[in-house]
Write a protein that holds these residues in place. Structure first.
Motif, PDB file in Angstrom:
ATOM      1  N   GLY A  34      -2.918   6.953  48.869  1.00 33.46           N
ATOM      2  CA  GLY A  34      -0.935   8.343  48.139  1.00 33.46           C
ATOM      3  C   GLY A  34      -1.034   7.536  46.789  1.00 33.46           C
ATOM      4  O   GLY A  34      -0.420   7.962  45.908  1.00 33.46           O
ATOM      5  N   MET A  35      -2.474   6.953  46.033  1.00 29.22           N
ATOM      6  CA  MET A  35      -2.265   7.824  44.753  1.00 29.22           C
ATOM      7  C   MET A  35      -3.166   8.554  44.070  1.00 29.22           C
ATOM      8  O   MET A  35      -3.350   9.266  45.302  1.00 29.22           O
ATOM      9  CB  MET A  35      -3.266   5.873  44.590  1.00 29.22           C
ATOM     10  CG  MET A  35      -2.550   5.063  44.734  1.00 29.22           C
ATOM     11  SD  MET A  35      -3.933   3.722  44.407  1.00 29.22           S
ATOM     12  CE  MET A  35      -3.260   3.587  42.132  1.00 29.22           C
ATOM     13  N   SER A  36      -2.562   9.099  43.111  1.00 30.56           N
ATOM     14  CA  SER A  36      -3.358   9.645  42.073  1.00 30.56           C
ATOM     15  C   SER A  36      -4.593   9.273  41.345  1.00 30.56           C
ATOM     16  O   SER A  36      -4.771   8.488  40.960  1.00 30.56           O
ATOM     17  CB  SER A  36      -2.156  10.295  41.125  1.00 30.56           C
ATOM     18  OG  SER A  36      -1.210  10.900  41.509  1.00 30.56           O
ATOM     19  N   VAL A  37      -5.311  10.097  41.644  1.00 32.16           N
ATOM     20  CA  VAL A  37      -7.075   9.631  40.922  1.00 32.16           C
ATOM     21  C   VAL A  37      -7.616   9.937  39.782  1.00 32.16           C
ATOM     22  O   VAL A  37      -7.304  11.637  39.584  1.00 32.16           O
ATOM     23  CB  VAL A  37      -8.025   9.532  42.548  1.00 32.16           C
ATOM     24  CG1 VAL A  37      -9.168   8.966  41.793  1.00 32.16           C
ATOM     25  CG2 VAL A  37      -7.008   8.922  43.252  1.00 32.16           C
ATOM     26  N   VAL A  38      -7.992   9.625  39.025  1.00 36.81           N
ATOM     27  CA  VAL A  38      -8.996  10.213  37.304  1.00 36.81           C
ATOM     28  C   VAL A  38     -10.691   9.568  38.104  1.00 36.81           C
ATOM     29  O   VAL A  38     -10.561   8.839  37.730  1.00 36.81           O
ATOM     30  CB  VAL A  38      -8.176  10.049  36.643  1.00 36.81           C
ATOM     31  CG1 VAL A  38      -9.187  10.537  34.508  1.00 36.81           C
ATOM     32  CG2 VAL A  38      -7.104  10.176  36.381  1.00 36.81           C
ATOM     33  N   ILE A  39     -11.273  10.421  38.484  1.00 40.38           N
ATOM     34  CA  ILE A  39     -12.696  10.319  38.915  1.00 40.38           C
ATOM     35  C   ILE A  39     -13.063  10.786  37.344  1.00 40.38           C
ATOM     36  O   ILE A  39     -13.462  11.376  36.804  1.00 40.38           O
ATOM     37  CB  ILE A  39     -12.870  11.450  39.509  1.00 40.38           C
ATOM     38  CG1 ILE A  39     -13.618  12.796  39.660  1.00 40.38           C
ATOM     39  CG2 ILE A  39     -13.035  10.381  40.911  1.00 40.38           C
ATOM     40  CD1 ILE A  39     -13.670  12.954  40.595  1.00 40.38           C
ATOM     41  N   ALA A  40     -14.106   9.680  36.756  1.00 38.77           N
ATOM     42  CA  ALA A  40     -14.524  10.007  35.280  1.00 38.77           C
ATOM     43  C   ALA A  40     -16.222   9.986  35.431  1.00 38.77           C
ATOM     44  O   ALA A  40     -16.662   8.717  35.945  1.00 38.77           O
ATOM     45  CB  ALA A  40     -14.077   8.787  34.842  1.00 38.77           C
ATOM     46  N   GLN A  64     -12.597  13.729  34.393  1.00 37.65           N
ATOM     47  CA  GLN A  64     -12.559  13.662  33.466  1.00 37.65           C
ATOM     48  C   GLN A  64     -14.074  13.327  32.614  1.00 37.65           C
ATOM     49  O   GLN A  64     -14.502  12.129  33.365  1.00 37.65           O
ATOM     50  CB  GLN A  64     -11.531  12.343  32.531  1.00 37.65           C
ATOM     51  CG  GLN A  64     -12.222  12.055  31.288  1.00 37.65           C
ATOM     52  CD  GLN A  64     -10.417  12.591  30.387  1.00 37.65           C
ATOM     53  OE1 GLN A  64      -9.996  13.490  31.086  1.00 37.65           O
ATOM     54  NE2 GLN A  64     -10.764  12.954  28.985  1.00 37.65           N
ATOM     55  N   PRO A  65     -14.564  14.015  32.222  1.00 35.99           N
ATOM     56  CA  PRO A  65     -16.225  14.359  32.110  1.00 35.99           C
ATOM     57  C   PRO A  65     -15.684  13.044  29.951  1.00 35.99           C
ATOM     58  O   PRO A  65     -14.646  12.260  29.503  1.00 35.99           O
ATOM     59  CB  PRO A  65     -15.676  15.082  31.060  1.00 35.99           C
ATOM     60  CG  PRO A  65     -15.271  16.117  31.418  1.00 35.99           C
ATOM     61  CD  PRO A  65     -13.947  15.631  31.616  1.00 35.99           C
ATOM     62  N   THR A  66     -16.643  12.156  31.062  1.00 38.40           N
ATOM     63  CA  THR A  66     -16.393  10.305  29.774  1.00 38.40           C
ATOM     64  C   THR A  66     -17.762   9.668  29.985  1.00 38.40           C
ATOM     65  O   THR A  66     -18.485   9.538  31.236  1.00 38.40           O
ATOM     66  CB  THR A  66     -15.741   9.308  30.882  1.00 38.40           C
ATOM     67  OG1 THR A  66     -13.942  10.303  30.885  1.00 38.40           O
ATOM     68  CG2 THR A  66     -15.969   8.438  30.410  1.00 38.40           C
ATOM     69  N   ALA A  76      -9.542   8.238  25.639  1.00 34.70           N
ATOM     70  CA  ALA A  76      -9.277   9.595  26.331  1.00 34.70           C
ATOM     71  C   ALA A  76      -9.249   9.466  28.042  1.00 34.70           C
ATOM     72  O   ALA A  76      -7.995  10.585  27.586  1.00 34.70           O
ATOM     73  CB  ALA A  76     -10.566  10.311  25.791  1.00 34.70           C
ATOM     74  N   LEU A  77      -9.790   8.552  27.949  1.00 33.58           N
ATOM     75  CA  LEU A  77      -9.584   8.939  29.556  1.00 33.58           C
ATOM     76  C   LEU A  77      -8.540   7.929  30.223  1.00 33.58           C
ATOM     77  O   LEU A  77      -7.505   8.161  30.263  1.00 33.58           O
ATOM     78  CB  LEU A  77     -10.659   8.007  30.669  1.00 33.58           C
ATOM     79  CG  LEU A  77     -10.961   7.565  32.124  1.00 33.58           C
ATOM     80  CD1 LEU A  77     -10.660   8.416  32.644  1.00 33.58           C
ATOM     81  CD2 LEU A  77     -12.077   6.176  31.751  1.00 33.58           C
ATOM     82  N   ILE A 121     -17.437  -3.428  29.423  1.00 32.78           N
ATOM     83  CA  ILE A 121     -16.451  -3.972  28.233  1.00 32.78           C
ATOM     84  C   ILE A 121     -14.841  -3.520  27.445  1.00 32.78           C
ATOM     85  O   ILE A 121     -14.329  -3.547  27.367  1.00 32.78           O
ATOM     86  CB  ILE A 121     -17.117  -4.600  27.005  1.00 32.78           C
ATOM     87  CG1 ILE A 121     -17.909  -5.608  27.472  1.00 32.78           C
ATOM     88  CG2 ILE A 121     -16.375  -5.358  26.075  1.00 32.78           C
ATOM     89  CD1 ILE A 121     -19.206  -6.182  26.903  1.00 32.78           C
ATOM     90  N   HIS A 122     -15.742  -1.657  27.280  1.00 33.14           N
ATOM     91  CA  HIS A 122     -14.909  -1.220  27.205  1.00 33.14           C
ATOM     92  C   HIS A 122     -13.713  -0.663  27.699  1.00 33.14           C
ATOM     93  O   HIS A 122     -11.958  -0.761  27.947  1.00 33.14           O
ATOM     94  CB  HIS A 122     -15.011   0.339  26.775  1.00 33.14           C
ATOM     95  CG  HIS A 122     -16.229   0.685  25.657  1.00 33.14           C
ATOM     96  ND1 HIS A 122     -16.261  -0.248  25.061  1.00 33.14           N
ATOM     97  CD2 HIS A 122     -18.011   1.453  25.487  1.00 33.14           C
ATOM     98  CE1 HIS A 122     -17.541   0.107  24.329  1.00 33.14           C
ATOM     99  NE2 HIS A 122     -18.513   0.689  24.585  1.00 33.14           N
ATOM    100  N   CYS A 123     -13.972  -0.140  29.608  1.00 35.46           N
ATOM    101  CA  CYS A 123     -12.973  -0.374  30.363  1.00 35.46           C
ATOM    102  C   CYS A 123     -11.556  -1.598  30.407  1.00 35.46           C
ATOM    103  O   CYS A 123     -10.279  -1.641  30.290  1.00 35.46           O
ATOM    104  CB  CYS A 123     -12.973  -0.093  31.426  1.00 35.46           C
ATOM    105  SG  CYS A 123     -13.760   1.665  32.391  1.00 35.46           S
TER     106      CYS A 123
END
Length: 281
Positions: A34-40, A64-66, A76-77, A121-123
């Motif tokens: 039931g979650m919305s998902v952003v695939i990067a 999201q292009p990443t 941006a993500l 690390i960025h995440c």
């Protein structure tokens, strides 16, 4: 099915490396919960195809292009995910093989570390502070590797990146316990032999009998997340968990017993390791 407290309908899961393999399977499971998902993932046809496939299955999925080695891309993500809803899961899954030993070229080393380590690390630095500052459950999952623990000879750059990722995720988990009392958690996914895009890149077109599918890995991950495990150690169809644990204990014993480095593969220790693994059989 019981879920980790951060897997809640109406919240957002962010999955890097989400266009294929374990990332794609995880995105599908988060969507089914039931979650919305952003695939990067890197821009291209694979990312678009993954978004279309998941959407056709009825999941609310955004692509999201990443490039995870770019902090600007991760920022941006985050903005793209925040526009959809509250972020409760971040899965730092993007990875690549190093492709050489110690003396591989500098470009190989930098690309491997920038993707496998700096991506995480960025995440952590971009997403986690807001999770800490909030009041809702959250989780960051990092996809590690058994090679980052036992360090088999060969792909040295990859081993170093995954060993460092293990240390990073362990430290993150400790900090989150101190700062949130476990409301926000960190987890290290440690897959076994898994049939993914990396396997196909080696010329293997069909799943080997010894390998788990990406879906099996994610099923196991979801079960262990619900139990609150930090180390999510996955077996496969060839190596069971008991064998993995014995190998890892032997590796840790190199320091405690002052054995040669990587003694499991050292000629002076071959018979001792064989006898150790046979104990209890």
């Amino acid at each position: 099915m019981t879920y980790h407290p951060a897997i809640v309908p109406g919240t957002v899961a962010v999955v890097t490396g989400g266009a294929s393999g374990i990332g794609l399977a995880a995105a599908r499971r988060f969507g089914a919960a039931g979650m919305s998902v952003v695939i990067a993932d890197l821009p291209g046809e694979a990312l678009q195809a993954a978004q279309e496939t998941l959407s056709a299955d009825g999941h609310q999925v955004f692509a999201q292009p990443t490039d995870v080695s770019s902090r600007a891309d991760i920022e941006a993500l985050k903005r793209a995910a925040e526009a959809i809803g509250p972020i409760s899961i971040v899965m730092s899954n993007a990875g690549r093989e190093g492709g050489g030993g110690l003396f591989a070229g500098e470009a190989v080393w930098r690309k491997t570390l920038e993707t496998n380590l700096w991506g995480a690390i960025h995440c952590a630095q971009v997403f986690v502070p807001d999770m800490i500052a909030g009041d809702a459950p959250g989780a960051m999952i990092c996809t590690g590797s058994k090679q980052g623990i036992t360090l088999p000879p060969g792909d040295t750059a990859y081993n170093v990146s995954k060993a460092a990722l293990k240390a990073l995720t362990e430290s993150l988990s400790h900090d989150l316990v101190q700062q949130t009392g476990g409301r926000v958690s960190a987890h290290l996914l440690i897959p076994g032999f898994t049939f993914t895009g990396l396997t196909r890149a080696k010329g293997v077109s069909e799943k080997p009998d010894a390998a788990w599918s990406a879906e099996q890995v994610v099923d196991h991950m979801m079960e262990r997340l619900a139990e609150g495990d930090f180390y999510i150690l996955c077996p496969d169809n060839e190596v069971d968990t008991a064998t993995d644990r014995k190998r890892m204990l032997w590796a840790a014993g190199d320091v405690a017993e002052n054995r040669p480095a990587l003694s499991r593969w050292h000629p002076d220790c071959a018979e001792a390791f064989k006898a150790y693994m046979a104990e209890g059989d």
